[in-house]
Design a protein around this motif. Sequence first.
Motif, PDB file in Angstrom:
ATOM      1  N   ILE A   1     -49.302  16.743   3.968  1.00 41.26           N
ATOM      2  CA  ILE A   1     -49.246  18.204   3.864  1.00 41.26           C
ATOM      3  C   ILE A   1     -49.189  18.835   5.252  1.00 41.26           C
ATOM      4  O   ILE A   1     -48.464  19.812   5.481  1.00 41.26           O
ATOM      5  CB  ILE A   1     -50.456  18.731   3.067  1.00 41.26           C
ATOM      6  CG1 ILE A   1     -50.348  18.296   1.605  1.00 41.26           C
ATOM      7  CG2 ILE A   1     -50.548  20.256   3.151  1.00 41.26           C
ATOM      8  CD1 ILE A   1     -51.571  18.619   0.774  1.00 41.26           C
ATOM      9  N   ILE A   2     -49.938  18.259   6.199  1.00 42.57           N
ATOM     10  CA  ILE A   2     -49.897  18.771   7.577  1.00 42.57           C
ATOM     11  C   ILE A   2     -48.504  18.601   8.168  1.00 42.57           C
ATOM     12  O   ILE A   2     -48.013  19.471   8.901  1.00 42.57           O
ATOM     13  CB  ILE A   2     -50.953  18.057   8.446  1.00 42.57           C
ATOM     14  CG1 ILE A   2     -52.359  18.474   8.004  1.00 42.57           C
ATOM     15  CG2 ILE A   2     -50.756  18.388   9.933  1.00 42.57           C
ATOM     16  CD1 ILE A   2     -53.467  17.674   8.647  1.00 42.57           C
ATOM     17  N   ASP A   3     -47.844  17.474   7.848  1.00 42.28           N
ATOM     18  CA  ASP A   3     -46.471  17.278   8.320  1.00 42.28           C
ATOM     19  C   ASP A   3     -45.554  18.386   7.811  1.00 42.28           C
ATOM     20  O   ASP A   3     -44.659  18.846   8.522  1.00 42.28           O
ATOM     21  CB  ASP A   3     -45.930  15.922   7.843  1.00 42.28           C
ATOM     22  CG  ASP A   3     -46.610  14.747   8.523  1.00 42.28           C
ATOM     23  OD1 ASP A   3     -47.190  14.950   9.601  1.00 42.28           O
ATOM     24  OD2 ASP A   3     -46.560  13.633   7.969  1.00 42.28           O
ATOM     25  N   ILE A   4     -45.782  18.809   6.578  1.00 43.61           N
ATOM     26  CA  ILE A   4     -44.920  19.823   5.961  1.00 43.61           C
ATOM     27  C   ILE A   4     -45.318  21.225   6.407  1.00 43.61           C
ATOM     28  O   ILE A   4     -44.469  22.048   6.760  1.00 43.61           O
ATOM     29  CB  ILE A   4     -44.992  19.708   4.423  1.00 43.61           C
ATOM     30  CG1 ILE A   4     -44.551  18.308   3.973  1.00 43.61           C
ATOM     31  CG2 ILE A   4     -44.111  20.776   3.764  1.00 43.61           C
ATOM     32  CD1 ILE A   4     -44.826  18.015   2.507  1.00 43.61           C
ATOM     33  N   TYR A   5     -46.626  21.493   6.410  1.00 44.35           N
ATOM     34  CA  TYR A   5     -47.145  22.810   6.794  1.00 44.35           C
ATOM     35  C   TYR A   5     -48.263  22.624   7.829  1.00 44.35           C
ATOM     36  O   TYR A   5     -49.443  22.553   7.465  1.00 44.35           O
ATOM     37  CB  TYR A   5     -47.693  23.559   5.574  1.00 44.35           C
ATOM     38  CG  TYR A   5     -46.663  23.906   4.534  1.00 44.35           C
ATOM     39  CD1 TYR A   5     -45.752  24.942   4.747  1.00 44.35           C
ATOM     40  CD2 TYR A   5     -46.593  23.204   3.330  1.00 44.35           C
ATOM     41  CE1 TYR A   5     -44.799  25.261   3.790  1.00 44.35           C
ATOM     42  CE2 TYR A   5     -45.647  23.518   2.369  1.00 44.35           C
ATOM     43  CZ  TYR A   5     -44.751  24.549   2.603  1.00 44.35           C
ATOM     44  OH  TYR A   5     -43.812  24.866   1.664  1.00 44.35           O
TER      45      TYR A   5
ATOM     46  N   ALA B   1     -44.254  20.061  -3.522  1.00 46.45           N
ATOM     47  CA  ALA B   1     -44.734  21.119  -4.408  1.00 46.45           C
ATOM     48  C   ALA B   1     -46.243  21.286  -4.283  1.00 46.45           C
ATOM     49  O   ALA B   1     -46.759  22.413  -4.264  1.00 46.45           O
ATOM     50  CB  ALA B   1     -44.348  20.794  -5.848  1.00 46.45           C
ATOM     51  N   ILE B   2     -46.957  20.163  -4.196  1.00 47.59           N
ATOM     52  CA  ILE B   2     -48.411  20.225  -4.014  1.00 47.59           C
ATOM     53  C   ILE B   2     -48.747  20.920  -2.693  1.00 47.59           C
ATOM     54  O   ILE B   2     -49.643  21.770  -2.624  1.00 47.59           O
ATOM     55  CB  ILE B   2     -49.018  18.808  -4.037  1.00 47.59           C
ATOM     56  CG1 ILE B   2     -48.922  18.213  -5.443  1.00 47.59           C
ATOM     57  CG2 ILE B   2     -50.463  18.819  -3.561  1.00 47.59           C
ATOM     58  CD1 ILE B   2     -49.830  18.867  -6.458  1.00 47.59           C
ATOM     59  N   ALA B   3     -48.016  20.563  -1.638  1.00 45.82           N
ATOM     60  CA  ALA B   3     -48.255  21.177  -0.328  1.00 45.82           C
ATOM     61  C   ALA B   3     -48.031  22.680  -0.385  1.00 45.82           C
ATOM     62  O   ALA B   3     -48.811  23.467   0.176  1.00 45.82           O
ATOM     63  CB  ALA B   3     -47.333  20.545   0.716  1.00 45.82           C
ATOM     64  N   GLU B   4     -46.981  23.081  -1.080  1.00 46.46           N
ATOM     65  CA  GLU B   4     -46.680  24.508  -1.198  1.00 46.46           C
ATOM     66  C   GLU B   4     -47.765  25.236  -1.987  1.00 46.46           C
ATOM     67  O   GLU B   4     -48.159  26.359  -1.643  1.00 46.46           O
ATOM     68  CB  GLU B   4     -45.321  24.689  -1.877  1.00 46.46           C
ATOM     69  CG  GLU B   4     -44.823  26.123  -1.864  1.00 46.46           C
ATOM     70  CD  GLU B   4     -43.398  26.246  -2.376  1.00 46.46           C
ATOM     71  OE1 GLU B   4     -42.972  27.382  -2.629  1.00 46.46           O
ATOM     72  OE2 GLU B   4     -42.724  25.202  -2.522  1.00 46.46           O
ATOM     73  N   LEU B   5     -48.269  24.586  -3.029  1.00 49.45           N
ATOM     74  CA  LEU B   5     -49.342  25.193  -3.816  1.00 49.45           C
ATOM     75  C   LEU B   5     -50.617  25.362  -2.986  1.00 49.45           C
ATOM     76  O   LEU B   5     -51.271  26.407  -3.019  1.00 49.45           O
ATOM     77  CB  LEU B   5     -49.640  24.323  -5.044  1.00 49.45           C
ATOM     78  CG  LEU B   5     -48.654  24.415  -6.214  1.00 49.45           C
ATOM     79  CD1 LEU B   5     -48.989  23.354  -7.259  1.00 49.45           C
ATOM     80  CD2 LEU B   5     -48.692  25.810  -6.835  1.00 49.45           C
ATOM     81  N   ILE B   6     -50.961  24.314  -2.245  1.00 51.49           N
ATOM     82  CA  ILE B   6     -52.213  24.335  -1.480  1.00 51.49           C
ATOM     83  C   ILE B   6     -52.169  25.368  -0.362  1.00 51.49           C
ATOM     84  O   ILE B   6     -53.176  26.003  -0.039  1.00 51.49           O
ATOM     85  CB  ILE B   6     -52.513  22.926  -0.932  1.00 51.49           C
ATOM     86  CG1 ILE B   6     -52.926  22.013  -2.096  1.00 51.49           C
ATOM     87  CG2 ILE B   6     -53.603  22.949   0.135  1.00 51.49           C
ATOM     88  CD1 ILE B   6     -53.158  20.580  -1.706  1.00 51.49           C
ATOM     89  N   THR B   7     -51.002  25.558   0.226  1.00 53.29           N
ATOM     90  CA  THR B   7     -50.881  26.522   1.326  1.00 53.29           C
ATOM     91  C   THR B   7     -50.443  27.895   0.847  1.00 53.29           C
ATOM     92  O   THR B   7     -50.221  28.788   1.658  1.00 53.29           O
ATOM     93  CB  THR B   7     -49.853  26.012   2.361  1.00 53.29           C
ATOM     94  OG1 THR B   7     -48.586  25.817   1.708  1.00 53.29           O
ATOM     95  CG2 THR B   7     -50.310  24.718   2.992  1.00 53.29           C
ATOM     96  N   GLY B   8     -50.351  28.064  -0.452  1.00 54.23           N
ATOM     97  CA  GLY B   8     -49.753  29.282  -0.992  1.00 54.23           C
ATOM     98  C   GLY B   8     -50.657  30.481  -1.103  1.00 54.23           C
ATOM     99  O   GLY B   8     -50.269  31.482  -1.679  1.00 54.23           O
TER     100      GLY B   8
END
Length: 500
Positions: free
Chosen positions: A80-84, A37-44
Motif C-alpha cells: 500500500i505504501i508503494d501505491i500511496y 482496490a484495498i489500498a484505495e479504500l484504506i487511503t480514501g
Amino acid sequence: MSKSLSHQLLRFCRRNTSNGSDIIAHGKNSHVLDVNAIAELITGGDNYGATILVCLMTQLVKKEGQEQEIISVANLMATIIDIYPTISDQLCLLGIGNAARTLYCESAYTHSPQISMVVLVLIFKILCSVQHATLSDDETWLALIVKLINSLATKAADMWNHESLLVIGILCLILHHSANAVLIEASKTIIFSSSLVSTINSAIHAACLKGPALVDHDEGTSSGEILICVLLLNFFTLRSLHAVLPGIMDWKVFLDPSDRVQSFSFIGIYCHDLCRLMHFGSPVVKLAASYCLLELFTRISEQRNRTGEELVCATKYLRCECKNTWSRMIVEELAMSLAVPCLASKSFIILHKPAIHVAVALLKLQEIPEWMRSVFDDSCLSGIIENLAANNLSTEIVLLFRALLNSKFLTAEQIASLNQLLQVCRKQKYTDNTWDDGAQEHKKVVGILDDLGEVCEYLICLMSSEPSLDMDSGGSHLGNKRLLEEIELFFRILTVQDGS
C-alpha cells in the motif's frame, strides 16, 4: 463491525500472498478486490481502514502462532505504501511504530528471521515516505533503534548480511529525519553507539589499507556494499549533528593529523581517510566519500562564519593535505574528468560537486599550491570550456570558474568564451523562467527491495539531493536562482578586473 472488517482484511492478506485478489463478502453482496482496490479504500478518507490495519498488526504480534499472518499484513502495508506513499503518515500517527517495537522487543517473534526481514522492509519504506513532523514518538523509535543496533553488535562489518545492511539503511533514515529536529534521542543512540563506532572504524581502516586495490571493491561486491553503507551512515550522521548536538560540535576535530591514532567516540571518519577513499575507491565510493567531505567543509565554514574565529587548523590542514598529495589527486581527477569531451553534462558535474568545492577551497587559500596551475593549465581549461553549453551549466561549474578568474588562471580568450557562454545561459534562464529538476523535492518511491542495491540507490539519491548543498539559510530551494546569482558574481569580478 470492526471485528468483521478485521477478519475480512486478514482473510484478504492471507489469500493475497498467492492469488493477488480476493472476494470480500458482505451479506448477499460480494466484491472482487485486488490490492490496489484495498489500498484505495484504506487511503480514501474516514473509513478507519488504516486504523484497522494497525490494530490488526498490534493484536497479531501479541499472540503466538501468528507468524504467517504477521508477514502477510506487513507485506500488505508495504504494498500500500508503494501505491500511496502518504499512507505512511497515517500509519505512524496510528501507532505502527509501537507495533514494531512490541514485535522486536516484547513478542515471541523477536528472533524470527522471516518476520524480521519483512518488518524491516516495512519500516524502511515508512521512513522513506513519512513526513518529518509526523515522527514525534521518540521513545517508541528509541526502543526499536536500540534493538536494531544490538542485532548488529554481534557481527563484524565483513559479516553483515542483507538484513544487517537494511538495518544500516534504517539508521540512515532515522538520522535523516533528525536533521529536522525529530527523533533526537534515537539519533543520539545511533551516533554514540560504541559498537557501531568500533565496527565503522575497523571497516574504514581496512578499506584504506587496500590502497589502489580498493577500486575493485564496488557495489557489486559484499565488501563494496558494506563500505558504501558505512559511508552513507557517516554522511547522515554529519547531516544530523547540528540538530542533535546544537552548538556543541567542534568540526575541527575531523581535521586532525593523519598520524593520529585516537578514534572518535561517535560515528565519524577523519578527513584524510575520506580523501583516501575518494581517490582510490570505486565511482560510488568516491561519490559517497566526496559528499561526506563536502558536508565537513560546509559545517566548518558555517562554524567559522558563526563564531568569527579564523580556523587556522583548517588552513594548515589543507596545506598539509597538499603536501601529502590527497588534495592534488582529487583536483587532478576532477580536471581530467571535466576536460574529457562529452562528459561535462549537468548530471556528470553534479557527481563532482564535492571535488569542485575542494578545488575552490584551495583556490581561496592565501598561498595557492603551485601545482594548481599545472593541473588547470591552458589546455585543460580550454577543454573544459569547450565541453560546456548554456543548457548544461551548473552552479558549481560557474563557482569553479569564478574562483579561477579571481586567481588569474584564465586567459583573455578563455574569459571571452566564458563571458559569451554565461550571457547566453542567463538569457535562457530569464526567458524560460524554469527551474531545475534538482530544485524539486526528492520523492523517489522505493520498490520491492529484493536486493540491497535498491536501498543504497535510494540513500545515495537522498544524499545527493540533500538541501544543504542547494538551499539558502531560509531553507528555500534556489535552483536556477542560485545559478543566476553565481553568474552575476562572475560578471561583477570581470567588471572590476576590466576597470583596474
